[in-house]
Design a protein around this motif. Structure first.
Motif, short mmCIF file in Angstrom:
data_model
loop_
_atom_site.label_atom_id
_atom_site.label_comp_id
_atom_site.label_asym_id
_atom_site.label_seq_id
_atom_site.Cartn_x
_atom_site.Cartn_y
_atom_site.Cartn_z
N VAL A 161 0.72 -1.08 0.04
CA VAL A 161 -0.05 -0.14 -0.11
C VAL A 161 0.98 1.27 0.10
O VAL A 161 0.62 2.18 -0.51
CB VAL A 161 -0.93 -0.03 1.28
N LEU A 162 1.93 1.20 0.89
CA LEU A 162 2.99 2.41 0.61
C LEU A 162 3.43 2.55 -0.64
O LEU A 162 3.77 3.75 -1.12
CB LEU A 162 4.08 2.04 1.45
N MET A 163 3.47 1.62 -1.42
CA MET A 163 3.97 2.07 -3.01
C MET A 163 2.93 3.02 -3.47
O MET A 163 3.29 3.43 -4.59
CB MET A 163 3.79 0.43 -3.70
N GLY A 164 1.62 3.04 -3.13
CA GLY A 164 0.93 3.60 -3.73
C GLY A 164 1.03 5.18 -3.46
O GLY A 164 0.70 6.26 -4.00
N LEU A 165 1.83 5.44 -2.41
CA LEU A 165 2.47 6.95 -2.01
C LEU A 165 3.62 7.19 -2.80
O LEU A 165 4.25 8.21 -2.40
CB LEU A 165 2.61 7.11 -0.62
N TYR A 166 3.99 6.41 -3.62
CA TYR A 166 5.36 6.93 -4.62
C TYR A 166 5.41 8.23 -4.88
O TYR A 166 6.33 8.76 -4.67
CB TYR A 166 5.36 5.79 -5.78
N ALA A 167 4.44 8.70 -5.60
CA ALA A 167 4.42 10.08 -6.27
C ALA A 167 4.56 11.10 -5.08
O ALA A 167 5.23 11.96 -4.95
CB ALA A 167 3.40 10.29 -7.17
N GLU A 168 3.70 10.79 -3.92
CA GLU A 168 3.74 11.83 -2.97
C GLU A 168 5.12 11.72 -1.92
O GLU A 168 5.73 12.90 -1.55
CB GLU A 168 2.48 11.40 -1.81
N MET A 169 5.68 10.81 -1.89
CA MET A 169 6.99 10.64 -1.23
C MET A 169 7.95 11.60 -1.89
O MET A 169 8.91 12.03 -1.20
CB MET A 169 7.32 9.13 -1.11
N GLY A 170 8.10 11.58 -3.50
CA GLY A 170 8.96 12.55 -4.02
C GLY A 170 10.11 12.12 -3.59
O GLY A 170 10.79 11.17 -3.38
N LEU A 171 11.01 13.27 -3.14
CA LEU A 171 12.28 13.19 -3.02
C LEU A 171 12.68 12.63 -1.23
O LEU A 171 13.58 12.29 -1.33
CB LEU A 171 13.07 14.57 -3.03
N VAL A 172 11.60 12.54 -0.59
CA VAL A 172 11.78 11.83 0.56
C VAL A 172 12.01 10.62 0.47
O VAL A 172 10.95 9.68 -0.10
CB VAL A 172 10.51 12.29 1.50
N ARG A 173 12.90 9.88 0.61
CA ARG A 173 13.25 8.61 -0.20
C ARG A 173 12.49 7.36 0.72
O ARG A 173 11.93 6.53 -0.03
CB ARG A 173 14.91 8.15 0.01
N PHE A 174 12.31 7.73 1.90
CA PHE A 174 11.65 6.54 2.61
C PHE A 174 10.51 6.79 3.34
O PHE A 174 10.29 8.13 3.60
CB PHE A 174 12.72 5.82 3.47
N ALA A 175 9.48 5.92 3.64
CA ALA A 175 8.38 6.11 4.28
C ALA A 175 8.57 6.84 5.61
O ALA A 175 9.18 6.35 6.35
CB ALA A 175 7.43 4.91 4.27
N ARG A 176 7.75 7.87 5.90
CA ARG A 176 7.70 8.48 6.89
C ARG A 176 6.65 8.04 7.84
O ARG A 176 5.62 7.30 7.17
CB ARG A 176 7.46 10.10 6.88
N ARG A 177 6.40 8.74 9.18
CA ARG A 177 5.42 7.94 9.97
C ARG A 177 4.09 8.40 9.32
O ARG A 177 2.98 7.53 9.06
CB ARG A 177 5.35 8.74 11.42
N ARG A 178 3.76 9.80 8.75
CA ARG A 178 2.55 9.88 8.24
C ARG A 178 2.04 9.11 7.05
O ARG A 178 1.12 9.11 6.75
CB ARG A 178 2.44 11.46 8.01
N HIS A 179 3.23 8.62 6.06
CA HIS A 179 2.74 7.80 5.13
C HIS A 179 2.46 6.42 5.41
O HIS A 179 1.34 5.89 5.00
CB HIS A 179 4.01 7.51 4.20
N LYS A 180 3.09 6.08 6.62
CA LYS A 180 2.66 4.69 7.27
C LYS A 180 1.18 4.96 7.52
O LYS A 180 0.43 3.77 7.46
CB LYS A 180 3.43 4.30 8.20
N GLU A 181 0.86 6.02 8.21
CA GLU A 181 -0.54 6.24 8.85
C GLU A 181 -1.50 6.27 7.83
O GLU A 181 -2.81 5.37 7.67
CB GLU A 181 -0.48 7.42 9.78
N LYS A 182 -1.20 6.90 6.87
CA LYS A 182 -2.05 6.87 5.51
C LYS A 182 -2.28 5.54 4.86
O LYS A 182 -3.50 5.28 4.39
CB LYS A 182 -1.51 7.92 4.55
N ALA A 183 -1.25 4.68 4.78
CA ALA A 183 -1.29 3.56 4.42
C ALA A 183 -2.17 2.42 5.18
O ALA A 183 -3.12 1.81 4.76
CB ALA A 183 0.20 2.99 4.22
N LEU A 190 -6.42 3.42 -3.35
CA LEU A 190 -7.11 4.29 -2.30
C LEU A 190 -6.09 5.30 -2.10
O LEU A 190 -6.07 6.50 -1.91
CB LEU A 190 -7.81 3.65 -1.19
N ALA A 191 -4.88 4.76 -1.48
CA ALA A 191 -3.49 5.54 -0.99
C ALA A 191 -3.15 6.42 -1.95
O ALA A 191 -2.74 7.48 -1.46
CB ALA A 191 -2.60 4.64 -0.56
N GLN A 192 -3.44 6.42 -3.20
CA GLN A 192 -2.94 7.13 -4.35
C GLN A 192 -3.82 8.39 -4.31
O GLN A 192 -3.63 9.27 -4.95
CB GLN A 192 -2.97 6.63 -5.73
#
Ligand SMILES: Nc1ncnc2c1ncn2[C@@H]1O[C@H](COP(=O)(O)OP(=O)(O)OP(=O)(O)O)[C@@H](O)[C@H]1O
Ligand SMILES: [Mg+2]
Lengths: 308, 265
Positions: B112-134, B168-170
C-alpha cells in the motif's frame, strides 16, 4: 601477524568490496529471478576482452575492462531485446545470448590469431586474490602514508569506486528499483520508469561483474550475486532487513573465506593454503545451506499461491 | 432503432477537456488482431461508470491502452484534456490480475505504501505520516489487522483488497478498476462497493470493468457497453437496456459460454 597488512589486508578489502557490491545488486536480481545474469556476463567477458585486444593490440587492464564492460552491456541489451521480441522468459533469453556471445568470443580468438591473450583471459575468469600484495604496507601506519597508499594495487581502488557507485544507485533509486521489481505495470503507471531502471540495473550488474571478475574471478562473482541474497531472503519477509542480512552474509563470506583459505589447511595440518576466492564462494554456499535448513522464512513456511 | 441518448462522440470530434478520460477513435491491436476498434467515449466527471461486455470485448485493453501500458495503433486519449504522462498523479489503476511475485518480501502495508510513490517524492523512505495513511487505506478495505502479513500469505480476496487499498492511498481523482469484484465473496464485494461509493460521494470519478449484469443498475450511474468497439455509453437507465445488451452480447447473455469467434461484431 606483522605482514598481515602487506599480504592479507588488500585481498580482504577487495574480496569484501566485491562481495558487497555483488550482493547489493544480487538482491534485486534474485527478486526478479534474473540471478543467472551474473553467469551470463561471465561468458560474455571473453569476446569483449578479445575484441579489446584486437582493437588496441595491447594486453592492459583498462582496455580489457572497457571491452568486457561493453560486451556485458551489449549482452544485457540483447537479453532484454530477446525477451521482448521473442516473448521468452528471462532464463531462456540469457541462455541464448550468453552462449552465442561466448561462442563468438571463441571464434574470434581462434580465427584472429589473438591466442596470445589466452592466459590473460584465464586470469580474468579466475582472478587471483592472493596476488594483491601491498608491498609498501609495512604496518597499519601505512594506511596514513600517501606514498604507501600510492602503491596499493589498482584493483582495490577500482572496486571501492564500483562499490560506492552501486551503493549510491541503490540508495538513491531504492523506490524505483523495488517498484520495478515487484510490479512493473504499477511502476509504469505511477511514472517510476521501470524499463529505464531495468536497463540501469543490467548495466550496473555488468559493471560490477566485470570489475569483480578482474579481482576475484568468475566463480566468486556468480556465487556472490546469488548466495548472500538468497540466504537473506530465508531470514526475513521484508526487503530492507533482507538487504542488511545479505550484506552481513557477504562480509562473513569474504572475511571468513579468506581466513579459512589461508589458515584452514594449516589448522588441519597441511602446508599450503587453498584459493581464497574459491573458499569465499564455498563459505557463501554453506551460509545458504544453513539458511535453507534453519532460516525462519524458508520454503514451506510460506505460501507461494497466486490468487484465482 | 437505438436510443439517441447513447450517441457516442464522433471519432474526429475534439477531446472533451472536462472529462477525466476522453477517448477518440482508439484502435488497439495485438499482433494484427484488433482488440479495440475505433473507440470513442467520454467518462463523465464525478460518475461511477461501469464498463460492461463479454470476455474478450477489449475492456482491459481499452484501460491499458489509455494508460500507455500498451501501444495504440490509432487514436487519441486525454485525461482532463492532457496526456496521461501529465495527469498520472490524478489517476489510479487496479489491474484485473496483478502480475506480481507473491513470494516478494513485502507486507500488505509495504504494497500500500507503494501507492504513495508520487507523494513521497524526494523523501526517499516512508515517514510516519505515510505509514498512517497506508494503514488507514488498509483499514478502509477491512484489512487493518493484516497490514503486517507478507502478501503471499493472504487469501486471493485479501490480496485483491490490498491492491484496492494501494489505489486508495494514491488519492486519485480518477480510479480505473479492472474487475474489482472477481473472486471476492459477497461481504467483500459489499465492502468494496461501499468504498467506491464513498469515493464517488467525495467527487471522485470511478470506472470499473464489471461482469455481474445483475448488480450494474444498483451500483453504477453510467455504463459503457463494449464488444470490440464501444457499442453505447451513457446513463445506466438509457444504456443498460435489453436491445443494447443484445447488441453487445450478440443475443446470448451467457457470458462465460461465449465462443471465441463470436466476440467481435
Ligand atoms: N497480450 C495479448 N496478446 C494477444 N492478444 C490479446 C492479449 N491480451 C488480450 N488479447 C486479445 O484481445 C482481445 C481483448 O482482450 P481483453 O483482455 O481486452 O478483453 P476483456 O474485455 O478484458 O475480457 P475479460 O472479460 O475476459 O477480461 C481478446 O480477443 C484477447 O484474446
Ligand atoms: Mg479483462
Amino acid at each position: 601477524m606483522s605482514d598481515f597488512v602487506m599480504l592479507s589486508l588488500m585481498p580482504m578489502v577487495v574480496g569484501t568490496a566485491a562481495a558487497l557490491a555483488c550482493a547489493l545488486v544480487g538482491n534485486f536480481l534474485v527478486l526478479r529471478r534474473q540471478s543467472l545474469i551474473g553467469d551470463a556476463v561471465s561468458h560474455v567477458v571473453l569476446p569483449g576482452i578479445v575484441a579489446a585486444f584486437l582493437l588496441t593490440g595491447v594486453v592492459a587492464p583498462i582496455p580489457m575492462l572497457a571491452g568486457a564492460t561493453v560486451a556485458a552491456i551489449v549482452a544485457a541489451g540483447l537479453i532484454a531485446l530477446v525477451r521482448r521480441a521473442g516473448g521468452v522468459e528471462p532464463g531462456a533469453a540469457m541462455g541464448v545470448v550468453f552462449t552465442s556471445l561466448f561462442a563468438a568470443g571463441v571464434l574470434l580468438l581462434e580465427t584472429s590469431g589473438a591466442r596470445s591473450v589466452h592466459l590473460d583471459v584465464e586470469h580474468a575468469l579466475l582472478g587471483n586474490l592472493e596476488s594483491l600484495i601491498w608491498f609498501e604496507g609495512l604496518g597499519w601506519s601505512a594506511l596514513l602514508d600517501p606514498s604507501a597508499l600510492a602503491a596499493v594495487p589498482p584493483q582495490v581502488w577500482r572496486l571501492i569506486v564500483v562499490l560506492a557507485i552501486v551503493s549510491a544507485f541503490v540508495v538513491l533509486f531504492w523506490k524505483e528499483l523495488v517498484l520495478g521489481s515487484f510490479d512493473p505495470v504499477f511502476a509504469a503507471t505511477v511514472g517510476a520508469r521501470p524499463a529505464l531502471f531495468d536497463a540501469a540495473l543490467m548495466l550496473l550488474t555488468a559493471v560490477v561483474a566485470v570489475f569483480a571478475f578482474e579481482a576475484v574471478g568468475s566463480i566468486l562473482v556468480v556465487a556472490m550475486f546469488v548466495c548472500p541474497p538468497a540466504a537473506a531472503r530465508l531470514m526475513t519477509d521484508r526487503l530492507v532487513p533482507q538487504v542488511m542480512w545479505s550484506l552481513a552474509f557477504a562480509v562473513l563470506s569474504a572475511v571468513g573465506g579468506y581466513v579459512l583459505a589461508g589458515y584452514g589447511p594449516l589448522w588441519l595440518g597441511y602446508q599450503s593454503s587453498v584459493s581464497a576466492a574459491g573458499m569465499i564462494a564455498v563459505v557463501s554456499g554453506l551460509i545458504l545451506a544453513a539458511a535453507c535448513v534453519a532460516g525462519p522464512r524458508r520454503k514451506g513456511t510460506r505460501s507461494i499461491g497466486a490468487p484465482a | 432503432m437505438l436510443k439517441r441518448a447513447s450517441v457516442l462522440p464522433e471519432p474526429t470530434s475534439p477531446l472533451d477537456v472536462s472529462a477525466p478520460l476522453s477517448v477518440r477513435n482508439l484502435t488497439v491491436a495485438y499482433q494484427d488482431m484488433p482488440a479495440v476498434s475505433a473507440a470513442s467515449v467520454d467518462v463523465q466527471a464525478g460518475s461511477l461508470t461501469a464498463i460492461v461486455g463479454p470476455n474478450g470485448a477489449g475492456k482491459s485493453t481499452l484501460l491499458k491502452a489509455a494508460l500507455d501500458l500498451i501501444p495504440r495503433r490509432e487514436g487519441r486519449v486525454a485525461f482532463w484534456g492532457r496526456p496521461f504522462k501529465a495527469a498520472r498523479r490524478r489517476v489510479a489503476y487496479v489491474p484485473q490480475r496483478a502480475a506480481v511475485d507473491w513470494d516478494f518480501p513485502a507486507t500488505a502495508l509495504d504494497v500500500v505504501l507503494m501507492g504513495l510513490y508520487a507523494e513521497m517524492g524526494l523523501v526517499r523512505f516512508a515517514r510516519r505520516r505515510h505509514k498512517e495513511k497506508a494503514r488507514a487505506a488498509l483499514a478502509r478495505v477491512g484489512m487493518g489487522d493484516l497490514a503486517d502479513r507478507q502478501i503471499g500469505r493472504l487469501s486471493g480476496g485479501q490480496q485483491q483488497r490490498v491492491f484496492l487499498a494501494r489505489a486508495l492511498a494514491q488519492d486519485a481523482d480518477l480510479t480505473l478498476l479492472d474487475e474489482p469484484f472477481a473472486g471476492v465473496d459477497a461481504a467483500t464485494e459489499a465492502a468494496i462497493v461501499d468504498v467506491l461509493r464513498d469515493l464517488n460521494a467525495a467527487g471522485r470519478t470511478i470506472v470499473a470493468v464489471h461482469h455481474d449484469l445483475g448488480s450494474v443498475t444498483s451500483i453504477f450511474d453510467r455504463v459503457i457497453l463494449m464488444a470490440g468497439r464501444v457499442v453505447a455509453a451513457g446513463p445506466t437507465a438509457e444504456v443498460f437496456t435489453p436491445d443494447l445488451l443484445e447488441a453487445t452480447y450478440g443475443g446470448r447473455l451467457a457470458v462465460e459460454t461465449f465462443p471465441e469467434e463470436g466476440r467481435r461484431p
